[in-house]
Each structure stands twice: as structure tokens, then as C-alpha cells.
Design an enzyme around this catalytic site. Structure first.
Site, PDB file in Angstrom:
ATOM      1  N   ASN A 139      -8.761  73.273  -8.317  1.00 50.20           N
ATOM      2  CA  ASN A 139      -7.349  72.236  -8.364  1.00 50.20           C
ATOM      3  C   ASN A 139      -7.642  71.237  -8.410  1.00 50.20           C
ATOM      4  O   ASN A 139      -7.181  70.135  -8.916  1.00 50.20           O
ATOM      5  CB  ASN A 139      -7.076  72.233  -6.544  1.00 50.20           C
ATOM      6  CG  ASN A 139      -7.741  72.315  -5.707  1.00 50.20           C
ATOM      7  OD1 ASN A 139      -8.930  72.502  -5.797  1.00 50.20           O
ATOM      8  ND2 ASN A 139      -7.866  71.062  -4.426  1.00 50.20           N
ATOM      9  N   SER A 216     -10.952  79.388  -0.483  1.00 50.97           N
ATOM     10  CA  SER A 216      -9.548  79.913   0.585  1.00 50.97           C
ATOM     11  C   SER A 216     -10.834  80.081   1.946  1.00 50.97           C
ATOM     12  O   SER A 216     -12.545  80.067   2.030  1.00 50.97           O
ATOM     13  CB  SER A 216      -9.444  80.682   0.271  1.00 50.97           C
ATOM     14  OG  SER A 216     -10.466  81.850  -0.024  1.00 50.97           O
ATOM     15  N   GLU A 237     -15.788  74.039   2.109  1.00 52.53           N
ATOM     16  CA  GLU A 237     -14.788  72.906   2.479  1.00 52.53           C
ATOM     17  C   GLU A 237     -13.391  74.004   2.515  1.00 52.53           C
ATOM     18  O   GLU A 237     -13.611  74.764   1.305  1.00 52.53           O
ATOM     19  CB  GLU A 237     -14.873  72.047   1.218  1.00 52.53           C
ATOM     20  CG  GLU A 237     -15.985  70.687   1.937  1.00 52.53           C
ATOM     21  CD  GLU A 237     -15.307  70.228   3.196  1.00 52.53           C
ATOM     22  OE1 GLU A 237     -14.309  70.310   3.383  1.00 52.53           O
ATOM     23  OE2 GLU A 237     -16.563  69.650   3.854  1.00 52.53           O
ATOM     24  N   CYS A 271      -6.399  70.369  -0.380  1.00 52.53           N
ATOM     25  CA  CYS A 271      -6.572  70.570   0.657  1.00 52.53           C
ATOM     26  C   CYS A 271      -5.896  69.561   1.710  1.00 52.53           C
ATOM     27  O   CYS A 271      -6.073  70.502   2.760  1.00 52.53           O
ATOM     28  CB  CYS A 271      -8.238  70.801   1.231  1.00 52.53           C
ATOM     29  SG  CYS A 271      -9.403  70.209   0.331  1.00 52.53           S
TER      30      CYS A 271
END
Length: 471
Positions: A139, A216, A237, A271
Site C-alpha cells: 500500500n 496483516s 506494524e 493502516c
């Protein structure tokens, strides 16, 4: 050693799924093991190099990023779907990260401490670990790898980097730029392939001393289970379910605009994206209207890109369908964009009548979907905003200074925003969350040295001799 046969992977544009934008050779398990050993060998010389010199290479890399701003942004946009302006912003952010950590090479790497003995010198110094494994998502294909790789390198470690297979071309471009910037051979080794295959090799290798991972929660738990017993340093993270609170005394126009930006920028694939918003009852109807007005301004295919992959597209559509089935009311969007069926485009989507037992209130969606809640007052808002397994980021919109500071103290997150959206991070500030959003050390800023170095305490006896100075 006989190497396995390499697989060739084609990369397709999520905005136009019939367009192949390039091919990448994936590495084998054997090649990954070779690269780990090569990084271990390279560590001996790299760690001896002056930290100032290491920082100069990072600064050269920052300059190269800016020189390659447009082609890199265009490639990354085609590979994972962010709009070109969004991706250009990410490239610039990457350069800022590199420049910040380039200066780390000129900062103190320890401190002199007072000793109880007048004849002893006591001090600490930070030393690198060795080979660091960096595993990054799709991302933020430029910023996230750089905010892991840059500190690891400037502190004297070597890096084996396994980027997401979804952004293989962009990642290779970055690795090639590091070489052009003057980074010695094998100081940064990139391995291209599936995480379940190559990531496992990095995590299990005894030569790899630390793991930094963004992705994830399920994969993060696997890393923790495997690398934890091996006594590796671990930085994870993971997910977020970030909440915004809008109180009646807030600047409602600002709050509505930034809430939609927080939810929809990068197609919600952050996120730190705003996923829930709690609105005080007395202004609820007004704010909902303003949220819809701001959502209408988004031009899908122009100011908002597609979802990054077929898998991500199907996941978001399934979340929307489940929310409707569980009783949430879709007041805006909620469908694929019919006229853009050649890509993975989904409308900005707003839901009301959401209860806290619904999946929409609890699960990370990673798409342009916002759950809207009516609350009686601030106390109900903060209680519900904290009612989550995640604790990455949260924001409050208010002009009441007492409530703002109360929110800072009571919000169970690692990143607190006052009158701003839930996303956003600067390279000089620590990044990370609480609860199931993070494990281990913080990223970025001065906190980055905690994972990528270890302290040595040094005592030197006989520094001063009473009565005379010996030559």
C-alpha cells in the site's frame, strides 16, 4: 549449489486489468539463502564505514528519488493503483525520510556517563546488529520500505528486503536506485517472491538478527511465533480500525472534509485511514450531510484510484455486502463503478445505523468505506472509539481544550490527532500503535535506533593517575 528455476510473474495495472506493465523474475528459496549469506559477509565492511559516509549515501539516494520523481510515481501508480499525484507525494515523502536518516550518521551514538570512580571513564555506544530482514506491504511501496531500510543502513546494518509481490517492479526500481547512489554490493539485497515462501526463509534464518514487518495481523502473529523463540528483535506494524470523534463545538466543515479525506485518500488503503466516525447527536444530521457533500466531490478514476488488486477488490465488495446484510444502511456509494469496469474501482461508501457488534465496526476493511455512529456525548464517543482490538490512530474535532487534552490521555492509540485526520506521519516522529496494531519497537524518528542497534556499556579503568601525568 544448484539453483531452482525462476518463475516469471506479469504485473497488471489495477486501473486497467488487461494492461501488462512489466514482468519480474521471482527468486527461489536457494537464491534467498545465498543473498542472506552475502549480506552477512557485506556487514563486516559496511559496519566499519563511518556513519557519516553511510548517511551521505542515503542523501544521494534522496536526490536520485527526486530526479526520478515522475517515472517512479507513474510506475508505482500503474502497479498498485494510487493516483499519480498521490504517488508523487509518496516519492517526496520517501526523499524526506532518507534525508532525515542521512543526518543520523552525524548524531551522537551514545553518551558519556559519570563514574563513581575518579579513575574510570564510563560511556555507552550503539552498535549495529548485523543482517536485518525487512518485509513490506503493497500500500505504500516507497515510503514504508524506506522508513525501515534507511535507519537500518545508517546505523550500520545490512538488509535483506522482501517487498510485496504486488509491487515488485516498483521495489526493483528502488533497489536499483540504491545501487546508483553508491551503496556497496550486498549491503541491500532484494528478494522477489511470495511471503509464504521467501519471507519464511528470512524469518527462520539464524543469520538474520532482526525482523521489521508491516502487514496483516495473521502474518504478524506467524512471525512472532517463529522469530520470537529465536531471540530476534521484532518490529510489527499491523492493522488499524481508526476512529474520529466530531463534537458539537467543532468546526464542522473542517471536520467533515478531513474525515472524508482520512477515509478515502489512497482509496482507504492505509493502516491509518479513518474507518469509524462518532458524531455528537446535536449536530449528527448536519455533519452527515456534510460528509455526503464531501464524498460527492471525489472523482473515482481521477482523484481516487482503484483498489490495488482483484483480491482487495473482492474483499471490499464482500465487506460492503456483509454490512448491508447485518443491517447497516448504505447512504452513499456501495458499488463497483460501472463505467470503470475495466479496473478495480469502488465508489466511496458511507454507512449509518451501524452497531458495535457488526463486522463493519470491528474489522479492518482497507478500502473506501466509512462507518458513521451517532453518540450522546463525548463520554460515549471515547468509550466506543476505544472499543476495538486495534489502537493505531484516532482523532477528535473540538474547540474545547479540556476535552482535547482529556482525549490525548484517554485515547488508547499510539497516534493521536487533534482537529486533523487520523492519517499522516512525519519522519522525525515515532510511528506505531497499541493493542493489536503494533508489537515491539516504534518506527521512524529517534525511536528507530531501538530496533536497529544494541547498546554497549564501556568502562575504561586507569584513565587518571594521581600526582603526575604519564607520557
Amino acid at each position: 549449489m544448484v539453483m531452482g528455476v525462476r518463475e516469471i510473474r506479469e504485473q497488471f495495472n489495477p486501473a486497467n486489468t488487461s494492461e501488462c506493465i512489466g514482468k519480474i523474475e521471482l527468486h527461489t528459496i536457494e537464491e534467498t539463502e545465498v543473498k542472506i549469506r552475502a549480506s552477512e559477509q557485506a556487514f563486516q565492511q559496511w559496519s566499519k564505514l563511518s556513519s557519516v559516509s553511510r548517511g551521505e549515501i542515503l542523501n544521494s539516494m534522496a536526490n536520485l528519488l527526486i530526479e526520478h520523481l515522475e517515472p517512479l510515481a507513474e510506475l508505482a501508480s500503474k502497479e498498485m493503483g494510487k493516483t499519480v499525484p498521490e504517488m508523487m507525494g509518496e516519492v517526496k515523502r520517501g526523499a524526506s525520510i532518507l534525508r532525515y536518516f542521512s543526518q543520523e550518521g552525524m548524531r551522537a551514538a551514545g553518551e558519556v556517563l559519570p563514574s563513581a570512580s575518579e579513575d574510570k571513564m564510563l560511556y555507552t555506544k550503539r552498535v549495529p546488529l548485523g543482517v536485518v530482514g525487512v518485509i513490506t506491504p503493497w500500500n505504500f511501496p516507497i515510503a514504508i520500505p524506506l522508513w525501515k531500510i534507511a535507519p537500518a543502513l545508517v546505523y550500520g546494518n545490512t538488509v535483506v528486503w522482501k517487498p510485496s509481490i504486488e509491487v515488485s517492479l516498483t521495489s526493483q526500481y528502488i533497489a536499483d536506485l540504491f545501487e546508483k547512489a553508491g551503496l556497496p554490493k550486498n549491503v541491500l539485497n532484494i528478494v522477489q517472491g511470495r511471503g509464504s515462501k521467501l519471507g519464511a526463509v528470512i524469518i527462520k534464518s539464524p543469520k538474520v538478527k532482526a525482523i521489521s514487518f508491516t502487514g496483516s495481523n495473521a502474518v504478524g502473529q506467524q512471525i512472532l511465533n517463529t522469530a520470537g523463540p529465536m531471540n530476534k528483535k521484532i518490529q510489527l506494524e499491523l492493522g488499524g480500525k481508526n476512529a474520529a470523534i466530531i463534537l458539537a463545538d467543532a468546526d464542522l466543515d473542517l471536520a467533515a472534509r478531513l474525515t472524508i479525506e482520512g477515509a478515502m485518500k489512497q482509496t482507504g488503503q492505509r493502516c491509518t485511514a479513518t474507518s469509524r466516525v462518532y458524531i455528537e447527536a446535536s449536530v449528527y444530521d448536519t455533519v452527515v450531510e456534510k460528509l455526503i457533500e464531501n464524498a460527492k466531490k471525489i472523482k473515482v478514476g481521477e482523484t481516487m484510484g482503484p483498489l490495488a488488486s482483484k483480491q482487495q477488490f473482492e474483499s471490499v465488495i464482500e465487506h460492503i455486502a456483509r454490512a448491508k446484510a447485518q443491517g447497516a444502511k448504505c447512504i452513499f456509494g456501495g458499488k463497483p463503478v460501472a463505467e470503470l469496469s475495466h479496473g478495480y474501482f469502488v465508489e466511496p461508501t458511507l454507512f449509518t445505523e451501524v452497531t458495535h457488534d457488526m463486522d463493519l465496526a470491528r474489522e479492518e476493511i482497507f478500502g473506501p468505506v466509512l462507518a458513521i455512529f451517532r453518540v450522546t456525548d463525548y463520554e460515549e464517543a471515547i468509550r466506543l472509539s476505544n472499543d476495538s482490538e486495534f489502537g493505531l490512530s484516532a482523532s477528535i474535532y473540538t474547540t474545547n481544550i479540556h476535552k482535547a487534552f482529556d482525549f490525548i490521555e484517554r485515547s488508547e492509540v499510539g497516534l493521536v490527532q487533534i482537529n486533523d485526520e487520523t492519517g499522516g506521519a512525519e519522519p522525525q516522529a515515532p510511528f506505531g500503535g497499541m493493542k493489536n496494531s503494533s508489537t515491539g519497537f516504534r518506527e521512524q524518528g529517534q525511536a528507530a535506533k531501538e530496533i536497529f542497534t544494541v547498546l554497549k556499556t564501556v568502562t575504561i579503568n586507569g584513565i587518571r593517575v594521581k600526582g603526575k601525568c604519564e607520557q
